[in-house]
Design an enzyme around this catalytic site. Structure first.
Site, PDB file in Angstrom:
ATOM      1  CB  THR A  92      -0.680   0.069   1.609  1.00 20.93           C
ATOM      2  OG1 THR A  92      -2.260  -1.183   1.663  1.00 20.93           O
ATOM      3  CG2 THR A  92      -1.910   1.466   1.335  1.00 20.93           C
ATOM      4  CE  LYS A 167      -5.055  -1.352   1.333  1.00 25.59           C
ATOM      5  NZ  LYS A 167      -5.491  -2.385   2.124  1.00 25.59           N
ATOM      6  CE  LYS A 242       1.513   2.331   3.847  1.00 34.83           C
ATOM      7  NZ  LYS A 242       2.074   0.129   3.118  1.00 34.83           N
TER       8      LYS A 242
HETATM    9  P1  NAD Z   1       5.463  -5.972   7.715  1.00 33.35           P
HETATM   10  O1  NAD Z   1       6.497  -4.891   7.900  1.00 33.35           O
HETATM   11  O2  NAD Z   1       5.194  -7.456   8.275  1.00 33.35           O
HETATM   12  O3  NAD Z   1       6.677  -7.006   6.380  1.00 33.35           O
HETATM   13  C1  NAD Z   1       7.250  -6.190   5.146  1.00 33.35           C
HETATM   14  C2  NAD Z   1       8.906  -6.755   5.233  1.00 33.35           C
HETATM   15  O4  NAD Z   1       9.386  -6.245   4.019  1.00 33.35           O
HETATM   16  C3  NAD Z   1       9.562  -6.704   6.772  1.00 33.35           C
HETATM   17  O5  NAD Z   1       9.729  -8.177   6.269  1.00 33.35           O
HETATM   18  C4  NAD Z   1      10.972  -6.377   6.004  1.00 33.35           C
HETATM   19  O6  NAD Z   1      12.262  -6.415   6.598  1.00 33.35           O
HETATM   20  C5  NAD Z   1      10.930  -6.041   4.694  1.00 33.35           C
HETATM   21  N1  NAD Z   1      11.648  -4.949   4.163  1.00 33.35           N
HETATM   22  C6  NAD Z   1      12.132  -3.748   4.140  1.00 33.35           C
HETATM   23  N2  NAD Z   1      12.500  -3.484   2.830  1.00 33.35           N
HETATM   24  C7  NAD Z   1      12.887  -4.679   2.415  1.00 33.35           C
HETATM   25  C8  NAD Z   1      13.864  -4.171   1.048  1.00 33.35           C
HETATM   26  N3  NAD Z   1      14.565  -3.369   1.353  1.00 33.35           N
HETATM   27  N4  NAD Z   1      13.952  -5.250   0.470  1.00 33.35           N
HETATM   28  C9  NAD Z   1      12.916  -6.901   0.652  1.00 33.35           C
HETATM   29  N5  NAD Z   1      12.382  -6.698   2.281  1.00 33.35           N
HETATM   30  C10 NAD Z   1      12.143  -5.119   2.902  1.00 33.35           C
HETATM   31  O7  NAD Z   1       4.382  -5.586   6.604  1.00 33.35           O
HETATM   32  P2  NAD Z   1       3.263  -6.728   6.205  1.00 33.35           P
HETATM   33  O8  NAD Z   1       1.952  -5.986   7.187  1.00 33.35           O
HETATM   34  O9  NAD Z   1       3.437  -7.155   5.499  1.00 33.35           O
HETATM   35  O10 NAD Z   1       2.851  -5.452   5.162  1.00 33.35           O
HETATM   36  C11 NAD Z   1       3.192  -5.461   3.896  1.00 33.35           C
HETATM   37  C12 NAD Z   1       2.150  -4.285   2.862  1.00 33.35           C
HETATM   38  O11 NAD Z   1       1.048  -4.340   2.520  1.00 33.35           O
HETATM   39  C13 NAD Z   1       2.173  -2.767   3.097  1.00 33.35           C
HETATM   40  O12 NAD Z   1       2.131  -1.811   2.500  1.00 33.35           O
HETATM   41  C14 NAD Z   1       1.159  -2.748   4.476  1.00 33.35           C
HETATM   42  O13 NAD Z   1       0.617  -1.493   4.427  1.00 33.35           O
HETATM   43  C15 NAD Z   1       0.232  -3.374   3.411  1.00 33.35           C
HETATM   44  N6  NAD Z   1      -0.533  -4.049   3.660  1.00 33.35           N
HETATM   45  C16 NAD Z   1      -1.070  -5.210   4.809  1.00 33.35           C
HETATM   46  C17 NAD Z   1      -2.032  -5.262   5.469  1.00 33.35           C
HETATM   47  C18 NAD Z   1      -1.765  -5.951   7.367  1.00 33.35           C
HETATM   48  O14 NAD Z   1      -3.012  -6.627   7.540  1.00 33.35           O
HETATM   49  N7  NAD Z   1      -0.431  -6.308   7.383  1.00 33.35           N
HETATM   50  C19 NAD Z   1      -2.948  -5.481   4.819  1.00 33.35           C
HETATM   51  C20 NAD Z   1      -3.162  -4.854   3.461  1.00 33.35           C
HETATM   52  C21 NAD Z   1      -1.722  -4.661   3.441  1.00 33.35           C
END
Ligand code: NAD
Length: 293
Positions: A92, A167, A242
């Site tokens: 997102t 979204k 966010k």
């Molecule tokens: P998260 O923080 O658990 O996962 C993100 C991952 O990216 C982490 O493991 C981090 O180490 C990794 N990362 C950071 N920099 C990196 C890089 N340069 N290269 C590779 N990996 C890297 O977050 P999440 O909850 O998995 O969310 C991921 C995305 O999905 C976000 O944009 C969030 O807004 C969106 N989202 C989350 C949810 C939810 O319920 N958690 C729902 C819908 C959308």
């Protein structure tokens, strides 16, 4: 297919695992050792850079924390990928960042699909996410074999960035509806209405919504809602803040008069600052009751 996966966190981890289950070879990159270990246990071939994950693959999926990180990871991955690689971003991020990611991908000779998701960690694990896709018809068709094992539903919203627009609109509604449900529950409480009676009526009446029916902000009526486990997320207030930041940027950019969304964004910002960031966003009811987070 051979698929690169950038970001193996709460969402990306189980999404990559579902691609493996569907028979794809997945090269995953995440700098955090715990994420790497969990991905390895799910059959992901863990590599040590975004460039390595993008080398020799048909598609690169990303699920990263924000737009700045997506653009930085793309700089490495785009240069390493074979021309014509399909880049699918499920993070997102701001509409402007998605536009920039698309511009960089196409300038490097690749294809870009913006594909943010709804459905949370539960949907990621079950492979039932809703994908909101902004892409050309042809690029969406090419992306389907990648999206399908992770998806319950794929909605083609329009051209690139339309997915991110959908979204942020959805999550603006979600924040407003959770604040509204919480205010009404507190008024009901103070006038002696039980939570169960409130739920039984409203969940089947015109006030019915996901914020109440699925993510009920008080314990009891919906045993699986975060309120039953001291508001452990779920969908953390930090993530809601966010998304509300992205929504407010869009409100400002479009000069839309949005007093309701703006007020709710202020409420959530204050709740985060008061210590609520790590709690599920339904814990806003505590602030409405005047309790400390
Ligand atoms: P998260 O923080 O658990 O996962 C993100 C991952 O990216 C982490 O493991 C981090 O180490 C990794 N990362 C950071 N920099 C990196 C890089 N340069 N290269 C590779 N990996 C890297 O977050 P999440 O909850 O998995 O969310 C991921 C995305 O999905 C976000 O944009 C969030 O807004 C969106 N989202 C989350 C949810 C939810 O319920 N958690 C729902 C819908 C959308």
């Amino acid at each position: 297919m051979k698929i690169g996966f950038l970001g193996l966190g709460h969402m990306g981890g189980p999404m990559a695992a579902n691609l493996v289950k569907a028979g794809h070879t997945v090269l995953g990159y995440d700098p955090v050792p715990e994420s790497q270990e969990a991905a390895r246990a799910n059959g992901v071939e863990v590599v040590d850079s975004a460039a390595a994950a993008a080398t020799g693959v048909d598609a690169v999926v990303s699920s990263l924390p924000n737009g700045t990180i997506v653009l930085a990871a793309y700089d490495d991955a785009l240069a390493a990928a074979t021309p014509g690689t399909l880049f699918i971003d499920s993070s997102t991020i701001a509409v402007d960042d998605a536009q920039e990611a698309a511009a960089r991908a196409t300038a490097a000779g690749h294809r870009f699909v913006d594909a943010p998701v709804s459905g949370g960690v539960v949907g990621a694990e079950a492979g039932t996410l809703t994908f909101m896709v902004g892409a050309s018809e042809a690029d969406l068709e090419a992306a389907r074999p990648v999206l399908d094992p992770m998806a319950g539903r794929v909605v083609h919203c329009g051209a690139v960035t339309a997915g991110q627009v959908a979204k942020l609109c959805n999550n603006l509604i979600l924040a407003v509806s959770m604040a509204g449900v919480s205010e009404a529950l507190v008024v009901g409480e103070r006038l002696g209405l039980s939570h169960q009676a409130f739920f039984d009526v409203v969940s089947t009446s015109s006030g019915s919504c996901w914020a109440l029916n699925t993510n009920c902000p008080v314990p009891g009526p919906v045993p699986t809602s975060p309120a039953n486990r001291d508001y452990q997320p779920g969908f953390a207030t930090a993530l809601m803040n966010k998304d509300l930041g992205l929504a407010m940027a869009a409100v400002e950019k479009t000069a839309t008069d949005a007093p309701v969304g703006t007020l709710v964004a202020d409420l959530y910002r204050a709740f985060g600052e008061a210590g609520g960031s790590g709690l599920d966003f339904s814990a806003i009811i505590q602030q409405i009751r005047g309790e400390n987070a």
